[in-house]
Scaffold this motif. Structure first.
Motif, PDB file in Angstrom:
ATOM      1  N   ILE A 120       0.876  -1.260  -0.060  1.00  0.00           N
ATOM      2  CA  ILE A 120       0.219  -0.237   0.222  1.00  0.00           C
ATOM      3  C   ILE A 120       0.887   1.270   0.071  1.00  0.00           C
ATOM      4  O   ILE A 120       0.656   2.372  -0.824  1.00  0.00           O
ATOM      5  N   LEU A 121       2.028   1.500   0.849  1.00  0.00           N
ATOM      6  CA  LEU A 121       2.726   2.460   1.051  1.00  0.00           C
ATOM      7  C   LEU A 121       3.638   2.656  -0.244  1.00  0.00           C
ATOM      8  O   LEU A 121       3.738   3.980  -0.901  1.00  0.00           O
ATOM      9  N   LEU A 122       3.758   1.591  -1.007  1.00  0.00           N
ATOM     10  CA  LEU A 122       4.576   1.714  -2.229  1.00  0.00           C
ATOM     11  C   LEU A 122       3.678   2.168  -3.232  1.00  0.00           C
ATOM     12  O   LEU A 122       4.349   3.062  -4.062  1.00  0.00           O
TER      13      LEU A 122
ATOM     14  N   PHE B 150       4.145   6.347  -5.196  1.00  0.00           N
ATOM     15  CA  PHE B 150       3.821   6.734  -6.674  1.00  0.00           C
ATOM     16  C   PHE B 150       2.395   7.131  -6.987  1.00  0.00           C
ATOM     17  O   PHE B 150       1.914   6.812  -8.256  1.00  0.00           O
ATOM     18  N   GLY B 151       1.603   7.503  -5.909  1.00  0.00           N
ATOM     19  CA  GLY B 151       0.310   7.884  -6.432  1.00  0.00           C
ATOM     20  C   GLY B 151       0.025   8.766  -7.254  1.00  0.00           C
ATOM     21  O   GLY B 151      -1.159   8.790  -7.709  1.00  0.00           O
ATOM     22  N   ARG B 152       0.760   9.618  -7.569  1.00  0.00           N
ATOM     23  CA  ARG B 152       0.368  10.671  -8.643  1.00  0.00           C
ATOM     24  C   ARG B 152       0.085  10.114  -9.862  1.00  0.00           C
ATOM     25  O   ARG B 152      -0.383  10.594 -10.749  1.00  0.00           O
ATOM     26  N   TYR B 153       0.453   8.789 -10.171  1.00  0.00           N
ATOM     27  CA  TYR B 153       0.508   8.271 -11.462  1.00  0.00           C
ATOM     28  C   TYR B 153      -0.956   7.243 -11.413  1.00  0.00           C
ATOM     29  O   TYR B 153      -1.225   6.404 -12.188  1.00  0.00           O
ATOM     30  N   GLN B 154      -1.925   7.383 -10.491  1.00  0.00           N
ATOM     31  CA  GLN B 154      -2.860   6.530 -10.406  1.00  0.00           C
ATOM     32  C   GLN B 154      -3.956   7.295 -10.425  1.00  0.00           C
ATOM     33  O   GLN B 154      -4.120   8.802  -9.921  1.00  0.00           O
ATOM     34  N   SER B 155      -5.468   6.979 -10.521  1.00  0.00           N
ATOM     35  CA  SER B 155      -6.305   7.796 -10.608  1.00  0.00           C
ATOM     36  C   SER B 155      -6.875   7.942  -9.328  1.00  0.00           C
ATOM     37  O   SER B 155      -6.771   7.372  -8.156  1.00  0.00           O
ATOM     38  N   GLN B 156      -7.776   8.889  -8.781  1.00  0.00           N
ATOM     39  CA  GLN B 156      -7.936   9.453  -7.454  1.00  0.00           C
ATOM     40  C   GLN B 156      -9.155   8.253  -6.800  1.00  0.00           C
ATOM     41  O   GLN B 156      -8.922   7.805  -6.005  1.00  0.00           O
ATOM     42  N   GLU B 157     -10.007   7.747  -8.059  1.00  0.00           N
ATOM     43  CA  GLU B 157     -10.752   6.672  -7.603  1.00  0.00           C
ATOM     44  C   GLU B 157     -10.142   5.426  -7.152  1.00  0.00           C
ATOM     45  O   GLU B 157     -10.468   5.028  -5.992  1.00  0.00           O
TER      46      GLU B 157
ATOM     47  N   VAL C  75      -8.443   5.973  -3.393  1.00  0.00           N
ATOM     48  CA  VAL C  75      -9.520   6.086  -2.633  1.00  0.00           C
ATOM     49  C   VAL C  75      -9.879   4.380  -2.556  1.00  0.00           C
ATOM     50  O   VAL C  75      -9.970   4.023  -1.185  1.00  0.00           O
ATOM     51  N   LEU C  76     -10.293   3.650  -3.375  1.00  0.00           N
ATOM     52  CA  LEU C  76     -10.533   2.441  -3.394  1.00  0.00           C
ATOM     53  C   LEU C  76      -9.486   1.348  -2.587  1.00  0.00           C
ATOM     54  O   LEU C  76      -9.869   0.680  -1.745  1.00  0.00           O
ATOM     55  N   LEU C  77      -8.376   1.836  -3.072  1.00  0.00           N
ATOM     56  CA  LEU C  77      -7.156   0.946  -2.474  1.00  0.00           C
ATOM     57  C   LEU C  77      -7.065   1.303  -0.869  1.00  0.00           C
ATOM     58  O   LEU C  77      -6.977   0.186  -0.360  1.00  0.00           O
TER      59      LEU C  77
ATOM     60  N   GLU D  65      -9.108  10.949   4.273  1.00  0.00           N
ATOM     61  CA  GLU D  65      -9.488  12.556   4.356  1.00  0.00           C
ATOM     62  C   GLU D  65      -8.679  13.586   3.887  1.00  0.00           C
ATOM     63  O   GLU D  65      -8.986  14.435   3.135  1.00  0.00           O
ATOM     64  N   LYS D  66      -7.397  13.143   3.830  1.00  0.00           N
ATOM     65  CA  LYS D  66      -6.513  14.225   3.245  1.00  0.00           C
ATOM     66  C   LYS D  66      -6.668  14.098   1.570  1.00  0.00           C
ATOM     67  O   LYS D  66      -6.593  14.989   0.925  1.00  0.00           O
ATOM     68  N   LEU D  67      -6.635  12.810   1.422  1.00  0.00           N
ATOM     69  CA  LEU D  67      -6.743  12.674  -0.278  1.00  0.00           C
ATOM     70  C   LEU D  67      -8.055  13.054  -0.851  1.00  0.00           C
ATOM     71  O   LEU D  67      -7.971  13.783  -1.981  1.00  0.00           O
TER      72      LEU D  67
END
Length: 182
Positions: free
Chosen positions: A101-103, A107-114, A117-119, A177-179
């Motif tokens: 999850i942390l990994l 690199f979250g910038r390259y994932q969709s917001q949805e 959140v689902l992850l 909440e932050k995201l």
């Protein structure tokens, strides 16, 4: 003192309980250690063989009517002493964690917001299930706490699991909440 791998020490420790066959050791691992220490079924028998070769335990064949013969292992004095020496030695290094999850969030910038959140929602749900498993295990230990000298130590390690799991659940809530606040 000769140094063995951690699996060897874990199995020496398990042999201090009523678990004295390979199958019973595997059952014990699945019910207790597996929550914080992974030992595969394929590691058990080679480790038992080593323990016997090193004279840390003795093996005896045992049979019951209508059941196949099985090997039962008992710690020797040398095995008990080896376990005590390892238990009394300082911890060699702090534990390190591999957390997918942390990994992925790193690199979250390259994932969709949805997807992010689902992850996190799925991770939190799995953590909540793990926490409930710990509560169930705790109730089982407490039911027999007066009969087992080891129960206080099992409860201490279980408390660590409960606390770290609760911290991870709290972290998920904070991160969600932050995201989602933008």
């Amino acid at each position: 003192m000769k140094r063995y791998n951690d699996t060897t020490y874990a199995i020496l420790g398990i042999l201090t309980t009523d678990c004295n066959s390979g199958y019973a050791i595997k059952q014990f691992i699945d019910r207790s250690l597996n929550h914080f220490w992974k030992i595969s079924y394929g590691q058990i028998y080679p480790t038992l063989k080593l323990i016997v070769q090193e004279e840390l335990a003795e093996v005896r064949a045992s049979s019951s009517p209508g059941k196949p013969e099985k090997n039962e292992y008992r710690l020797t004095e040398k095995g008990s002493q080896t376990l005590r020496e390892w238990l009394e030695a300082p911890v060699a290094q702090l534990p390190h964690e591999r957390n997918e999850i942390l990994l992925k969030l790193f690199f979250g910038r390259y994932q969709s917001q949805e997807n992010k959140v689902l992850l996190l929602q799925n991770y939190r749900q799995e953590l909540e299930q793990r926490y409930q498993t710990y509560v169930t295990i705790e109730q089982g230990i407490m039911a027999h706490a007066n009969q087992d000298e080891d129960s206080i130590y099992w409860l201490i390690t279980l408390d660590y699991g409960k606390r770290t799991t609760q911290a991870a659940i709290d972290w998920c809530a904070f991160t969600l909440e932050k995201l989602t606040m933008g």
